[in-house]
Design a protein around this motif. Sequence first.
Motif, PDB file in Angstrom:
ATOM      1  N   PHE A 118       6.465  -0.777  13.780  1.00  0.00           N
ATOM      2  CA  PHE A 118       5.197  -0.183  13.361  1.00  0.00           C
ATOM      3  C   PHE A 118       4.605   0.684  14.469  1.00  0.00           C
ATOM      4  O   PHE A 118       4.205   1.836  14.230  1.00  0.00           O
ATOM      5  N   ALA A 119       4.541   0.183  15.683  1.00  0.00           N
ATOM      6  CA  ALA A 119       3.932   0.923  16.795  1.00  0.00           C
ATOM      7  C   ALA A 119       4.715   2.188  17.118  1.00  0.00           C
ATOM      8  O   ALA A 119       4.138   3.270  17.321  1.00  0.00           O
ATOM      9  N   ASN A 120       6.036   2.093  17.166  1.00  0.00           N
ATOM     10  CA  ASN A 120       6.868   3.269  17.464  1.00  0.00           C
ATOM     11  C   ASN A 120       6.775   4.312  16.350  1.00  0.00           C
ATOM     12  O   ASN A 120       6.763   5.524  16.605  1.00  0.00           O
ATOM     13  N   GLY A 121       6.711   3.829  15.116  1.00  0.00           N
ATOM     14  CA  GLY A 121       6.618   4.755  13.982  1.00  0.00           C
ATOM     15  C   GLY A 121       5.303   5.515  13.991  1.00  0.00           C
ATOM     16  O   GLY A 121       5.268   6.729  13.738  1.00  0.00           O
ATOM     17  N   ARG A 122       4.219   4.809  14.310  1.00  0.00           N
ATOM     18  CA  ARG A 122       2.923   5.484  14.370  1.00  0.00           C
ATOM     19  C   ARG A 122       2.904   6.518  15.499  1.00  0.00           C
ATOM     20  O   ARG A 122       2.359   7.627  15.327  1.00  0.00           O
ATOM     21  N   ALA A 123       3.520   6.193  16.647  1.00  0.00           N
ATOM     22  CA  ALA A 123       3.585   7.144  17.760  1.00  0.00           C
ATOM     23  C   ALA A 123       4.449   8.345  17.398  1.00  0.00           C
ATOM     24  O   ALA A 123       4.147   9.485  17.790  1.00  0.00           O
ATOM     25  N   ARG A 124       5.547   8.110  16.662  1.00  0.00           N
ATOM     26  CA  ARG A 124       6.433   9.207  16.260  1.00  0.00           C
ATOM     27  C   ARG A 124       5.688  10.205  15.390  1.00  0.00           C
ATOM     28  O   ARG A 124       5.798  11.423  15.562  1.00  0.00           O
ATOM     29  N   ALA A 183       0.177  11.464  10.844  1.00  0.00           N
ATOM     30  CA  ALA A 183      -0.190  10.045  10.920  1.00  0.00           C
ATOM     31  C   ALA A 183       0.788   9.261  10.053  1.00  0.00           C
ATOM     32  O   ALA A 183       1.454   9.812   9.163  1.00  0.00           O
ATOM     33  N   LEU A 184       0.870   7.981  10.333  1.00  0.00           N
ATOM     34  CA  LEU A 184       1.721   7.110   9.512  1.00  0.00           C
ATOM     35  C   LEU A 184       1.164   7.093   8.087  1.00  0.00           C
ATOM     36  O   LEU A 184      -0.045   7.112   7.884  1.00  0.00           O
ATOM     37  N   ALA A 185       2.049   7.092   7.103  1.00  0.00           N
ATOM     38  CA  ALA A 185       1.644   7.181   5.697  1.00  0.00           C
ATOM     39  C   ALA A 185       0.623   6.103   5.343  1.00  0.00           C
ATOM     40  O   ALA A 185       0.766   4.938   5.721  1.00  0.00           O
ATOM     41  N   PHE A 195       6.782   1.275   6.360  1.00  0.00           N
ATOM     42  CA  PHE A 195       5.506   0.867   6.938  1.00  0.00           C
ATOM     43  C   PHE A 195       4.365   1.746   6.424  1.00  0.00           C
ATOM     44  O   PHE A 195       4.521   2.965   6.241  1.00  0.00           O
ATOM     45  N   LEU A 196       3.184   1.098   6.210  1.00  0.00           N
ATOM     46  CA  LEU A 196       1.953   1.805   5.888  1.00  0.00           C
ATOM     47  C   LEU A 196       1.006   1.687   7.084  1.00  0.00           C
ATOM     48  O   LEU A 196       1.089   0.731   7.860  1.00  0.00           O
ATOM     49  N   ASN A 197       0.095   2.613   7.194  1.00  0.00           N
ATOM     50  CA  ASN A 197      -0.829   2.621   8.330  1.00  0.00           C
ATOM     51  C   ASN A 197      -2.015   1.686   8.062  1.00  0.00           C
ATOM     52  O   ASN A 197      -3.178   2.090   8.073  1.00  0.00           O
ATOM     53  N   VAL A 198      -1.693   0.401   7.816  1.00  0.00           N
ATOM     54  CA  VAL A 198      -2.681  -0.627   7.514  1.00  0.00           C
ATOM     55  C   VAL A 198      -2.299  -1.879   8.287  1.00  0.00           C
ATOM     56  O   VAL A 198      -1.115  -2.212   8.389  1.00  0.00           O
ATOM     57  N   PHE A 201      -7.532  -6.725   6.546  1.00  0.00           N
ATOM     58  CA  PHE A 201      -6.702  -5.521   6.679  1.00  0.00           C
ATOM     59  C   PHE A 201      -7.585  -4.270   6.595  1.00  0.00           C
ATOM     60  O   PHE A 201      -8.417  -4.143   5.690  1.00  0.00           O
ATOM     61  N   VAL A 202      -7.364  -3.360   7.541  1.00  0.00           N
ATOM     62  CA  VAL A 202      -8.163  -2.138   7.635  1.00  0.00           C
ATOM     63  C   VAL A 202      -7.238  -0.954   7.905  1.00  0.00           C
ATOM     64  O   VAL A 202      -6.046  -1.117   8.199  1.00  0.00           O
ATOM     65  N   TYR A 203      -7.832   0.255   7.809  1.00  0.00           N
ATOM     66  CA  TYR A 203      -7.094   1.466   8.163  1.00  0.00           C
ATOM     67  C   TYR A 203      -6.995   1.563   9.686  1.00  0.00           C
ATOM     68  O   TYR A 203      -7.597   0.778  10.422  1.00  0.00           O
ATOM     69  N   GLU A 204      -6.266   2.574  10.157  1.00  0.00           N
ATOM     70  CA  GLU A 204      -6.084   2.763  11.598  1.00  0.00           C
ATOM     71  C   GLU A 204      -7.412   2.973  12.314  1.00  0.00           C
ATOM     72  O   GLU A 204      -7.583   2.540  13.453  1.00  0.00           O
ATOM     73  N   ASN A 205      -8.385   3.606  11.629  1.00  0.00           N
ATOM     74  CA  ASN A 205      -9.686   3.871  12.264  1.00  0.00           C
ATOM     75  C   ASN A 205     -10.640   2.686  12.171  1.00  0.00           C
ATOM     76  O   ASN A 205     -11.796   2.783  12.581  1.00  0.00           O
ATOM     77  N   GLY A 206     -10.172   1.559  11.617  1.00  0.00           N
ATOM     78  CA  GLY A 206     -10.995   0.360  11.547  1.00  0.00           C
ATOM     79  C   GLY A 206     -11.817   0.232  10.284  1.00  0.00           C
ATOM     80  O   GLY A 206     -12.499  -0.790  10.098  1.00  0.00           O
TER      81      GLY A 206
END
Length: 254
Positions: A152-158, A165-167, A190-193, A202-207
């Motif tokens: 998840f972390a590597n995918g979001r950085a990619r 952004a991650l889907a 992976f989803l960005n949740v 569970f929240v979005y990347e921005n909280g």
Amino acid sequence: MHLLQLFTALVLGTSLGCAAASEEFRPEANTCPQVITCGNPGLNGLPGRDGRDGAKGEKGDQGVGVRGQQGFPGKAGPPGPVGERGEAGVQGQKGEKGETPATDIFQQQIYALESRFQELHDECNNYKQAVLLQGMTVGQKTFISTHQHDTFANGRARCAKAGAALACPMNADENAAVQELAKRGAKFAFLNVNDLQTEGLFVYENGKALGYTNWKKGEPNNYGGNEDCVVIIPENAQWNDFNCEQRGLIICEF
């Protein structure tokens, strides 16, 4: 008779007195004082004739006068007739070609750069179309699969490195588009949740709290106590909580 003699004597006495006075008081001009006679004034006589013109005097000195301000220009007069066309001259010999000015050189360079820019722009559009054929566009979002499997972390950085952004689907249509790309990869994505900050929330990347979900029945269940991320299942487009350190398909959104 006596009256006539008396009047004659008076006249004669007056004449003798005047003569005597003239002898005793002789002025420069031989004149006798006028006798003012009292009585009613007489009528004016007829005007006399104009006198003769006197001799022409000499021309006086010309004075130095102050020149006045120039007046406003008058209106333009009517245009004159068109003149006759002149005869054509003999064409001279063609001169030698001069040196190209620096401005012309710069202009040529600009044209070359603009041409190259257009070529690059066309190539970019071709690549973009090729990428879009491998992706899915819904509304203002475009989802692209990286065809890479990572944590998840590597995918979001990619995705962030690519300016994306991650889907993270926020409605049913976007969720269906992500499912389609996951099916092509034959693996959950992976989803960005996540609930990394607060377990079970569970929240979005921005909280921010989720506005759309599609959880599988019985999920999320935090199986094993370490399922803090979310994946989409390719077969049914449903969500499942998942271990963030496991490897899943990475899909980015633009």
